[in-house]
Design a protein around this motif. Structure first.
Motif, PDB file in Angstrom:
ATOM      1  N   THR A 292       0.684  -1.147  -0.036  1.00 35.28           N
ATOM      2  CA  THR A 292       0.010   0.048   0.055  1.00 35.28           C
ATOM      3  C   THR A 292       1.155   1.277  -0.095  1.00 35.28           C
ATOM      4  O   THR A 292       2.046   1.250   0.229  1.00 35.28           O
ATOM      5  CB  THR A 292      -1.207  -0.238   1.196  1.00 35.28           C
ATOM      6  N   GLY A 293       0.112   2.343  -0.332  1.00 37.10           N
ATOM      7  CA  GLY A 293       0.736   3.723  -0.280  1.00 37.10           C
ATOM      8  C   GLY A 293      -0.251   4.772   0.099  1.00 37.10           C
ATOM      9  O   GLY A 293      -1.344   4.437  -0.406  1.00 37.10           O
ATOM     10  N   LEU A 294       0.066   5.660   0.678  1.00 35.67           N
ATOM     11  CA  LEU A 294      -0.727   6.812   1.288  1.00 35.67           C
ATOM     12  C   LEU A 294      -1.460   7.740   0.317  1.00 35.67           C
ATOM     13  O   LEU A 294      -2.620   7.541   0.145  1.00 35.67           O
ATOM     14  CB  LEU A 294      -0.239   7.778   2.340  1.00 35.67           C
ATOM     15  N   ALA A 295      -0.794   7.793  -0.957  1.00 27.50           N
ATOM     16  CA  ALA A 295      -1.298   8.516  -1.763  1.00 27.50           C
ATOM     17  C   ALA A 295      -2.492   8.096  -2.408  1.00 27.50           C
ATOM     18  O   ALA A 295      -3.284   8.715  -2.840  1.00 27.50           O
ATOM     19  CB  ALA A 295      -0.104   8.827  -3.000  1.00 27.50           C
ATOM     20  N   THR A 296      -2.583   6.740  -2.583  1.00 27.54           N
ATOM     21  CA  THR A 296      -4.051   6.133  -3.121  1.00 27.54           C
ATOM     22  C   THR A 296      -5.075   6.491  -2.287  1.00 27.54           C
ATOM     23  O   THR A 296      -6.104   6.670  -2.603  1.00 27.54           O
ATOM     24  CB  THR A 296      -3.618   4.686  -3.414  1.00 27.54           C
ATOM     25  N   TYR A 297      -4.768   6.360  -0.946  1.00 27.16           N
ATOM     26  CA  TYR A 297      -5.995   6.422  -0.017  1.00 27.16           C
ATOM     27  C   TYR A 297      -6.417   7.875   0.074  1.00 27.16           C
ATOM     28  O   TYR A 297      -7.404   8.060   0.766  1.00 27.16           O
ATOM     29  CB  TYR A 297      -5.459   5.813   1.234  1.00 27.16           C
ATOM     30  N   ILE A 298      -5.668   8.950  -0.302  1.00 28.57           N
ATOM     31  CA  ILE A 298      -6.055  10.222  -0.122  1.00 28.57           C
ATOM     32  C   ILE A 298      -5.959  10.904  -1.468  1.00 28.57           C
ATOM     33  O   ILE A 298      -6.153  12.189  -1.539  1.00 28.57           O
ATOM     34  CB  ILE A 298      -5.248  11.017   1.122  1.00 28.57           C
TER      35      ILE A 298
END
Length: 325
Positions: free
Chosen positions: A263-269
């Motif tokens: 996962t990576g934060l950018a995808t979730y925000i």
């Protein structure tokens, strides 16, 4: 003109240079902010080293807090003087002043200081997506969280405790294990003196964990898989020890039909609505006292290279921030 920490080539902390840069006026949809504090994270190291490629020359840093100085045409969410914070940008944070897109900023509650915000935005938003969206942790779930004494780990242990999970942390010393336990870990395994997989199986009566959160990478990957219960979820979200080598998918079947995600934060925000929802939940956890943000190391912005050395040597606990002069 403004000062910033720039690098012209990939490499060790020595490539980070204190440089004078020009800060443009904000264009339509942009905001110029003056930093009061900037966060230090392992993603900054990955960008500096070249593990995560950036166009060069570049400015490191992906998290900060400050005050709006000017707004571009069409900006409606913020006004000059607003206290704001952000996380998840592709670099650009290690500076006194910068321009950033309006939709990447969050209005900072008065109850949260600039220093707290710089120490929690990227780490706290990461924890939010990990425990609320990648795997929605429920009361009674057994969770393994590596690097439990770090900036992300100490936030995660507190959040997981608030959710009613059984938390098994890992850390590299008894002092760090004690720190993790103080922040909500029910157990903490010292990986230098204990076998992680054996201890997890012992603690869970042989069953294994529902989910393992692993930001360490190469050194812990296979061990993490072996800590899971059948059909458990392995969440890889970092590479502190180096990138994970290629994976034989058959191993997931052999170990109990496991699930694996990177996962990576950018995808979730990516969407403004997702950022606002995640930030609101993070701010609520902090202002309610359920999660306390501890700034254990603070450096002048110009000393960012030393901050990187200590982070990579695993000499830090909690959050590390940089303060512009």
């Amino acid at each position: 003109m403004s000062k910033a920490i720039c690098f012209q080539a990939y490499g060790g902390p020595e490539v980070l240079k204190w440089t004078e840069v020009e800060v443009p006026e904000p264009r339509p949809g942009e905001v110029r902010i003056r930093h009061k504090a900037v966060g230090v994270n392992f993603v900054d190291v990955y960008q500096r080293s070249g593990l995560y490629k950036m166009p060069l020359p570049a400015i490191a840093g992906n998290e900060g807090a400050g005050v709006v100085e000017a707004i571009g045409e069409g900006v409606t969410l913020f006004q000059p003087g607003d206290r704001v914070a952000y996380a998840g940008t592709s670099g650009g944070g290690y500076c006194e002043s910068r321009v950033i897109k309006e939709d990447r900023l969050c209005l900072l509650p008065d109850a949260v200081s600039f220093e707290q915000a710089a120490g929690m935005m990227l780490k706290g938003l990461t924890v939010q997506y990990l425990v609320r969206r990648t795997y929605r942790v429920q009361a009674g779930d057994t969770v393994v969280f590596h690097a439990a004494a770090g900036g992300v780990g100490t936030i995660a242990c507190q959040w997981l405790r608030a959710l009613g999970a059984k938390v098994i942390g890992t850390a590299g010393s008894e002092e760090k294990c004690e720190l993790a336990r103080r922040h909500g870990a029910d157990y903490c395994i010292n990986y230098r003196t204990e076998n992680i997989m054996e201890r997890v199986k012992e603690i869970t009566g042989g069953e294994g964990a529902a989910v393992v959160y692993d930001s360490v990478g190469k050194d812990t990957f296979e061990t993490s898989l072996k800590c899971l219960r059948p059909r458990g979820l392995m969440v890889s979200f970092g590479n502190a020890s180096g990138p994970v080598p290629p994976v034989d998918l058959l191993l997931l079947s052999q170990l109990g039909s496991l699930y694996l995600t990177r996962t990576g934060l950018a995808t979730y925000i990516a969407k403004r609505s997702e950022l606002e929802e995640a930030a609101a939940e993070l701010f609520e956890m902090v202002t309610s006292g359920k999660v306390k943000i501890e700034i254990n190391r603070s450096f002048p912005l110009k000393d960012a290279a030393q901050a990187h050395r200590e982070l990579e040597a695993r000499q830090t606990t909690g959050s590390t921030i940089l303060i512009p002069d």
